[in-house]
Design a protein around this motif. Structure first.
Motif, PDB file in Angstrom:
ATOM      1  N   ALA A 164       0.807  -1.185  -0.115  1.00 32.31           N
ATOM      2  CA  ALA A 164       0.016   0.111   0.046  1.00 32.31           C
ATOM      3  C   ALA A 164       0.918   1.332  -0.095  1.00 32.31           C
ATOM      4  CB  ALA A 164      -0.872   0.199   1.195  1.00 32.31           C
ATOM      5  N   ARG A 165       1.940   1.316   0.759  1.00 33.93           N
ATOM      6  CA  ARG A 165       3.037   2.375   0.763  1.00 33.93           C
ATOM      7  C   ARG A 165       3.667   2.496  -0.504  1.00 33.93           C
ATOM      8  NH1 ARG A 165       3.024   0.675   6.255  1.00 33.93           N
ATOM      9  NH2 ARG A 165       4.804  -0.687   5.619  1.00 33.93           N
ATOM     10  N   ALA A 166       4.002   1.650  -1.021  1.00 32.21           N
ATOM     11  CA  ALA A 166       4.681   1.438  -2.198  1.00 32.21           C
ATOM     12  C   ALA A 166       3.960   1.977  -3.407  1.00 32.21           C
ATOM     13  CB  ALA A 166       5.350   0.068  -2.523  1.00 32.21           C
ATOM     14  N   THR A 167       2.654   1.692  -3.353  1.00 33.50           N
ATOM     15  CA  THR A 167       1.796   2.034  -4.501  1.00 33.50           C
ATOM     16  C   THR A 167       1.013   3.372  -4.249  1.00 33.50           C
ATOM     17  OG1 THR A 167       0.225   0.717  -3.513  1.00 33.50           O
ATOM     18  CG2 THR A 167       1.542  -0.258  -5.395  1.00 33.50           C
ATOM     19  N   GLY A 168       1.492   3.933  -3.247  1.00 31.10           N
ATOM     20  CA  GLY A 168       0.562   5.264  -2.871  1.00 31.10           C
ATOM     21  C   GLY A 168      -0.931   5.029  -2.633  1.00 31.10           C
ATOM     22  N   THR A 169      -1.337   3.809  -2.179  1.00 27.42           N
ATOM     23  CA  THR A 169      -2.762   3.860  -2.191  1.00 27.42           C
ATOM     24  C   THR A 169      -3.239   3.420  -0.393  1.00 27.42           C
ATOM     25  OG1 THR A 169      -2.347   1.356  -2.704  1.00 27.42           O
ATOM     26  CG2 THR A 169      -3.167   2.767  -4.190  1.00 27.42           C
ATOM     27  N   ASP A 170      -2.238   3.862   0.188  1.00 23.30           N
ATOM     28  CA  ASP A 170      -2.469   3.510   1.556  1.00 23.30           C
ATOM     29  C   ASP A 170      -3.295   4.499   2.201  1.00 23.30           C
ATOM     30  OD1 ASP A 170      -0.364   5.373   1.137  1.00 23.30           O
ATOM     31  OD2 ASP A 170       0.511   5.259   3.319  1.00 23.30           O
ATOM     32  N   SER A 171      -4.191   4.374   3.192  1.00 28.33           N
ATOM     33  CA  SER A 171      -5.342   5.129   3.719  1.00 28.33           C
ATOM     34  C   SER A 171      -5.874   4.694   4.975  1.00 28.33           C
ATOM     35  CB  SER A 171      -6.705   5.213   2.696  1.00 28.33           C
ATOM     36  OG  SER A 171      -7.306   4.036   2.752  1.00 28.33           O
ATOM     37  N   PRO A 172      -6.445   5.495   5.881  1.00 27.69           N
ATOM     38  CA  PRO A 172      -7.192   5.076   6.969  1.00 27.69           C
ATOM     39  C   PRO A 172      -7.897   3.860   6.922  1.00 27.69           C
ATOM     40  CG  PRO A 172      -7.128   7.451   6.673  1.00 27.69           C
ATOM     41  CD  PRO A 172      -6.568   6.941   5.603  1.00 27.69           C
ATOM     42  N   ALA A 173      -8.923   4.091   5.783  1.00 29.99           N
ATOM     43  CA  ALA A 173      -9.661   3.026   5.483  1.00 29.99           C
ATOM     44  C   ALA A 173      -9.192   1.581   5.450  1.00 29.99           C
ATOM     45  CB  ALA A 173     -10.760   3.164   4.624  1.00 29.99           C
ATOM     46  N   GLY A 174      -7.917   1.721   4.474  1.00 28.21           N
ATOM     47  CA  GLY A 174      -7.038   0.298   4.109  1.00 28.21           C
ATOM     48  C   GLY A 174      -6.557  -0.056   5.532  1.00 28.21           C
ATOM     49  N   ALA A 175      -6.162   0.726   6.267  1.00 32.05           N
ATOM     50  CA  ALA A 175      -5.373   0.304   7.504  1.00 32.05           C
ATOM     51  C   ALA A 175      -6.265  -0.317   8.479  1.00 32.05           C
ATOM     52  CB  ALA A 175      -4.839   1.665   8.211  1.00 32.05           C
ATOM     53  N   ARG A 176      -7.444   0.170   8.562  1.00 29.94           N
ATOM     54  CA  ARG A 176      -8.761  -0.358   9.617  1.00 29.94           C
ATOM     55  C   ARG A 176      -8.976  -1.782   8.731  1.00 29.94           C
ATOM     56  NH1 ARG A 176     -10.732   4.719   9.623  1.00 29.94           N
ATOM     57  NH2 ARG A 176     -12.040   4.359   7.895  1.00 29.94           N
ATOM     58  N   LEU A 177      -9.052  -1.846   7.753  1.00 31.36           N
ATOM     59  CA  LEU A 177      -9.567  -3.143   6.914  1.00 31.36           C
ATOM     60  C   LEU A 177      -8.432  -4.017   7.366  1.00 31.36           C
ATOM     61  CD1 LEU A 177     -11.489  -4.722   5.192  1.00 31.36           C
ATOM     62  CD2 LEU A 177      -9.959  -3.956   3.210  1.00 31.36           C
ATOM     63  N   ASP A 178      -7.161  -3.728   7.324  1.00 30.63           N
ATOM     64  CA  ASP A 178      -6.144  -4.594   7.443  1.00 30.63           C
ATOM     65  C   ASP A 178      -5.961  -4.957   9.093  1.00 30.63           C
ATOM     66  OD1 ASP A 178      -3.467  -6.052   7.104  1.00 30.63           O
ATOM     67  OD2 ASP A 178      -2.463  -4.046   7.750  1.00 30.63           O
ATOM     68  N   MET A 179      -6.109  -4.212   9.672  1.00 29.25           N
ATOM     69  CA  MET A 179      -6.207  -4.590  11.222  1.00 29.25           C
ATOM     70  C   MET A 179      -7.413  -5.560  11.622  1.00 29.25           C
ATOM     71  SD  MET A 179      -6.172  -1.987  14.642  1.00 29.25           S
ATOM     72  CE  MET A 179      -8.014  -1.360  13.914  1.00 29.25           C
ATOM     73  N   GLN A 180      -8.483  -5.237  11.013  1.00 30.78           N
ATOM     74  CA  GLN A 180      -9.666  -6.005  11.312  1.00 30.78           C
ATOM     75  C   GLN A 180      -9.471  -7.393  10.514  1.00 30.78           C
ATOM     76  OE1 GLN A 180     -12.578  -3.750   9.880  1.00 30.78           O
ATOM     77  NE2 GLN A 180     -12.410  -2.298  11.525  1.00 30.78           N
ATOM     78  N   THR A 181      -8.783  -7.366   9.515  1.00 31.07           N
ATOM     79  CA  THR A 181      -8.477  -8.932   8.863  1.00 31.07           C
ATOM     80  C   THR A 181      -7.612  -9.413   9.760  1.00 31.07           C
ATOM     81  OG1 THR A 181      -9.211  -7.790   6.755  1.00 31.07           O
ATOM     82  CG2 THR A 181      -8.147  -9.951   6.775  1.00 31.07           C
ATOM     83  N   ASP A 182      -6.542  -9.033  10.033  1.00 25.01           N
ATOM     84  CA  ASP A 182      -5.413  -9.548  10.901  1.00 25.01           C
ATOM     85  C   ASP A 182      -6.177 -10.060  12.147  1.00 25.01           C
ATOM     86  OD1 ASP A 182      -3.596  -8.655   9.083  1.00 25.01           O
ATOM     87  OD2 ASP A 182      -2.979  -6.882  10.581  1.00 25.01           O
ATOM     88  N   ALA A 183      -7.017  -9.200  13.021  1.00 24.13           N
ATOM     89  CA  ALA A 183      -7.730  -9.775  13.965  1.00 24.13           C
ATOM     90  C   ALA A 183      -8.686 -11.199  13.813  1.00 24.13           C
ATOM     91  CB  ALA A 183      -8.593  -8.894  14.730  1.00 24.13           C
ATOM     92  N   ALA A 184      -9.302 -11.019  12.649  1.00 20.17           N
ATOM     93  CA  ALA A 184     -10.224 -12.234  12.246  1.00 20.17           C
ATOM     94  C   ALA A 184      -9.296 -13.548  11.973  1.00 20.17           C
ATOM     95  CB  ALA A 184     -11.140 -11.704  11.166  1.00 20.17           C
TER      96      ALA A 184
END
Length: 290
Positions: free
Chosen positions: A114-134
């Motif tokens: 996400a950081r390398a492609t410039g597509t990182d966002s708060p929504a993406g970070a939240r989705l990543d964290m929630q997917t990690d937890a699940a």
């Protein structure tokens, strides 16, 4: 693949991929449990696809695609754990490890992508964290069944913390970035990956899971202590500030009164000494004149 790497993977394209994951989950669950395997395999990827489709910006990023794949692999690992144990491998099978290990390894990929492609966002970070937890919750459920009940603490820790924040608002505060927290969180994926591998002896796998659960509990305990201490400091600065000022003023008044009394006493002593000296000088003078 080119569309995924270019970040043009539309949310509607998640539907056939989710169906494919459901079919894979049904296949690895074994006879008699195919329906349950399909549901277990597709539930988390469906949530990820729904989250991406609800975003204001159309389309998804390459990191979202990796997160979706990671969720699908974790679901298939749980579906594979539903299969009856084999005589050669027992409860820990390579079917489970073959899905679980890549799912946990991809946790270190989507953020840098996400950081390398410039597509990182708060929504993406939240989705990543929630997917990690699940994913951790699902795979720790598998490890609870095939390794040790201590694994349940790894998957449930975050959800217990979130539930506690509903009862204790202090826990909902923002925590500062911490390398310790990231290291302990990343350790859980390594622990579960090793513990679910059939080649690892079961006593070693149990020890690793127990150690990981203890480290995670200590990390959450320290975060709770930091949040509670912050709230206590804020309460002390608001409620205790006026009390401290009042005590300071009273201390000044006491010492001012003490200084005044000391000054008055010293002045009286000096006057008495001067008067005594004057009286003695008068007596001496009278004696000389006489």
């Amino acid at each position: 693949m080119k569309r995924i790497l270019a970040g043009r993977w539309r949310p509607r394209e998640f539907a056939p991929l989710t169906a494919a994951i459901a079919v894979a989950g049904a296949g690895v669950a074994g006879p008699g449990r195919r329906v349950l395997g399909a549901v277990v395999g597709a539930v988390v990827p469906s949530i990820v696809a729904l989250s991406v489709s609800r975003r204001a910006a159309p389309g998804s990023s390459p990191a979202d695609a990796i997160t979706f794949v990671r969720a699908g692999l974790a679901g298939c690992a749980c579906a594979a754990a539903l299969a009856p144990p084999t005589a050669s491998e027992g409860l820990r099978t390579w079917a489970v490890a073959g899905f679980a290990i890549p799912a946990l390894a991809l946790d270190a990929v989507d953020g840098p992508v996400a950081r390398a492609t410039g597509t990182d966002s708060p929504a993406g970070a939240r989705l990543d964290m929630q997917t990690d937890a699940a994913a951790l919750f699902m795979l720790s459920t598998v490890a609870t069944r095939v390794v040790t009940p201590w694994a349940a603490g790894i998957g449930a820790a975050r959800y217990v913390f979130v539930a506690g924040s509903l009862l204790r608002p202090a826990w909902a505060g923002e925590l500062p970035p911490s390398r310790r927290r990231r290291a302990v969180a990343g350790l859980q994926g390594v622990v579960l990956s090793v513990a679910l591998a059939p080649v690892v002896p079961l006593p070693i796998a149990r020890g690793l899971v127990i150690g990981g659960a203890i480290a995670l509990a200590g990390s959450f305990g320290r975060d709770i202590w930091l949040l509670e201490r912050r709230v206590a400091r804020q309460a002390g600065s608001t409620r205790g500030g006026w009390a401290e000022r009042g005590e300071w003023a009273a201390w000044l008044r006491r010492h001012r009164d003490d200084d005044s009394s000391r000054a008055a006493t010293a002045g009286e002593r000096r006057r008495s000494r001067r008067e005594g000296r004057v009286v003695s000088e008068r007596r001496t003078t009278v004696g000389v004149v006489a």
